[in-house]
Design a protein around this motif. Structure first.
Motif, short mmCIF file in Angstrom:
data_model
loop_
_atom_site.label_atom_id
_atom_site.label_comp_id
_atom_site.label_asym_id
_atom_site.label_seq_id
_atom_site.Cartn_x
_atom_site.Cartn_y
_atom_site.Cartn_z
N THR A 30 74.17 44.27 90.19
CA THR A 30 75.17 43.95 91.21
C THR A 30 75.26 42.44 91.36
O THR A 30 74.25 41.77 91.55
N TYR A 31 76.49 41.92 91.27
CA TYR A 31 76.75 40.51 91.50
C TYR A 31 77.23 40.38 92.94
O TYR A 31 78.01 41.21 93.41
N PHE A 32 76.76 39.35 93.67
CA PHE A 32 77.19 39.21 95.05
C PHE A 32 77.45 37.75 95.42
O PHE A 32 76.93 36.83 94.79
N THR A 33 78.31 37.59 96.42
CA THR A 33 78.58 36.29 97.02
C THR A 33 78.26 36.41 98.50
O THR A 33 77.81 37.46 98.96
N ARG A 34 78.55 35.38 99.26
CA ARG A 34 78.30 35.43 100.70
C ARG A 34 79.09 36.53 101.38
O ARG A 34 78.67 37.06 102.39
N SER A 35 80.24 36.87 100.84
CA SER A 35 81.13 37.79 101.56
C SER A 35 81.54 39.04 100.79
O SER A 35 82.24 39.88 101.33
N ASP A 36 81.11 39.19 99.54
CA ASP A 36 81.57 40.33 98.75
C ASP A 36 80.56 40.63 97.64
O ASP A 36 79.63 39.86 97.40
N PHE A 37 80.76 41.73 96.96
CA PHE A 37 79.89 42.10 95.85
C PHE A 37 80.65 43.03 94.90
O PHE A 37 81.64 43.65 95.28
N ASP A 38 80.16 43.09 93.67
CA ASP A 38 80.65 44.04 92.67
C ASP A 38 79.46 44.63 91.94
O ASP A 38 78.60 43.88 91.44
N GLN A 39 79.41 45.94 91.87
CA GLN A 39 78.38 46.58 91.04
C GLN A 39 78.92 46.56 89.61
O GLN A 39 79.95 47.15 89.32
N LEU A 40 78.22 45.87 88.74
CA LEU A 40 78.67 45.67 87.37
C LEU A 40 78.18 46.75 86.43
O LEU A 40 78.79 46.98 85.38
N TYR A 41 77.08 47.40 86.81
CA TYR A 41 76.48 48.41 85.93
C TYR A 41 75.69 49.39 86.78
O TYR A 41 75.02 49.00 87.73
N LEU A 42 75.80 50.68 86.45
CA LEU A 42 74.98 51.72 87.04
C LEU A 42 74.63 52.71 85.95
O LEU A 42 75.54 53.25 85.30
N ARG A 43 73.35 52.93 85.74
CA ARG A 43 72.91 53.86 84.71
C ARG A 43 73.49 55.24 84.98
O ARG A 43 73.60 55.69 86.11
N GLU A 44 73.87 55.93 83.92
CA GLU A 44 74.58 57.21 84.01
C GLU A 44 73.85 58.28 84.79
O GLU A 44 74.48 59.12 85.43
N ASP A 45 72.52 58.30 84.76
CA ASP A 45 71.78 59.36 85.43
C ASP A 45 71.57 59.13 86.92
O ASP A 45 70.93 59.92 87.59
N LEU A 46 72.13 58.04 87.46
CA LEU A 46 71.95 57.72 88.88
C LEU A 46 73.19 58.07 89.69
O LEU A 46 74.31 58.00 89.20
N GLU A 47 72.96 58.42 90.96
CA GLU A 47 74.04 58.75 91.88
C GLU A 47 74.77 57.48 92.31
O GLU A 47 74.18 56.43 92.46
N ARG A 48 76.04 57.61 92.56
CA ARG A 48 76.87 56.49 93.01
C ARG A 48 77.03 56.49 94.53
O ARG A 48 78.07 56.13 95.04
N ASP A 49 75.98 56.88 95.24
CA ASP A 49 76.10 57.04 96.68
C ASP A 49 75.34 56.00 97.49
O ASP A 49 75.20 56.13 98.70
N ALA A 50 74.84 54.95 96.87
CA ALA A 50 74.08 53.93 97.60
C ALA A 50 74.99 53.15 98.54
O ALA A 50 76.16 52.90 98.23
N ASP A 51 74.47 52.77 99.69
CA ASP A 51 75.19 51.93 100.65
C ASP A 51 75.01 50.48 100.24
O ASP A 51 74.18 49.76 100.79
N LEU A 52 75.77 50.06 99.24
CA LEU A 52 75.60 48.72 98.69
C LEU A 52 75.98 47.62 99.69
O LEU A 52 75.41 46.53 99.64
N ASN A 53 76.90 47.88 100.58
CA ASN A 53 77.31 46.88 101.56
C ASN A 53 76.11 46.44 102.41
O ASN A 53 75.85 45.25 102.56
N THR A 54 75.37 47.39 102.94
CA THR A 54 74.19 47.09 103.74
C THR A 54 73.10 46.48 102.88
O THR A 54 72.46 45.49 103.26
N PHE A 55 72.89 47.04 101.72
CA PHE A 55 71.85 46.59 100.80
C PHE A 55 72.07 45.14 100.40
O PHE A 55 71.17 44.31 100.51
#
Length: 129
Positions: A30-55
């Motif tokens: 995940t790439y992040f800045t002070r105000s935003d982020f982009d998940q660039l990669y997620l391994r196929e066997d993992l769920e896409r349900d993480a609360d990335l905003n809080t994280f």
């Protein structure tokens, strides 16, 4: 995954660097800045349900607090953070306005150091530092 914060070339460079250094142990990038982020990669066997905003918000604040708390430490300049969790590890590498979070299965500390150094160089090049 497509990034809104980076060019396709920059995003691919970050993911390729992480994949090369970690192999099949890489869980996410995940790439992040002070105000935003982009998940660039997620391994196929993992769920896409993480609360990335809080994280990501927590990691950004953690970076700033760590920078301030240890700025005059006899240990030297702060470089990166590795956090251990029940199901994996997190590597945080950040600069003044941006950073990268990588989650992995277990790696050696030397591997985390090598990944962090490569990402720090990329972040510095991107800033023209």
């Amino acid at each position: 995954m497509e990034s809104e914060l980076l060019s396709d070339e920059q995003a691919e460079h970050i993911v390729t660097t992480a994949r090369t250094a970690t192999g099949d142990s890489l869980r996410s990038v995940t790439y992040f800045t002070r105000s935003d982020f982009d998940q660039l990669y997620l391994r196929e066997d993992l769920e896409r349900d993480a609360d990335l905003n809080t994280f990501v918000g927590h990691e950004w604040r953690g970076y700033r607090e760590t920078q301030n708390a240890y700025q005059n430490s006899e240990l030297g300049r702060y470089k990166f953070t590795v956090r251990a969790f029940e199901n994996g590890y997190l590597l945080r590498v950040a600069a003044d306005r941006k950073g990268v979070l990588i989650t992995t299965d277990g790696l050696s500390m030397q591997s985390y150091e090598e990944i962090a150094e490569a990402l720090q160089r990329m972040l510095a090049e991107d800033s023209g530092q």
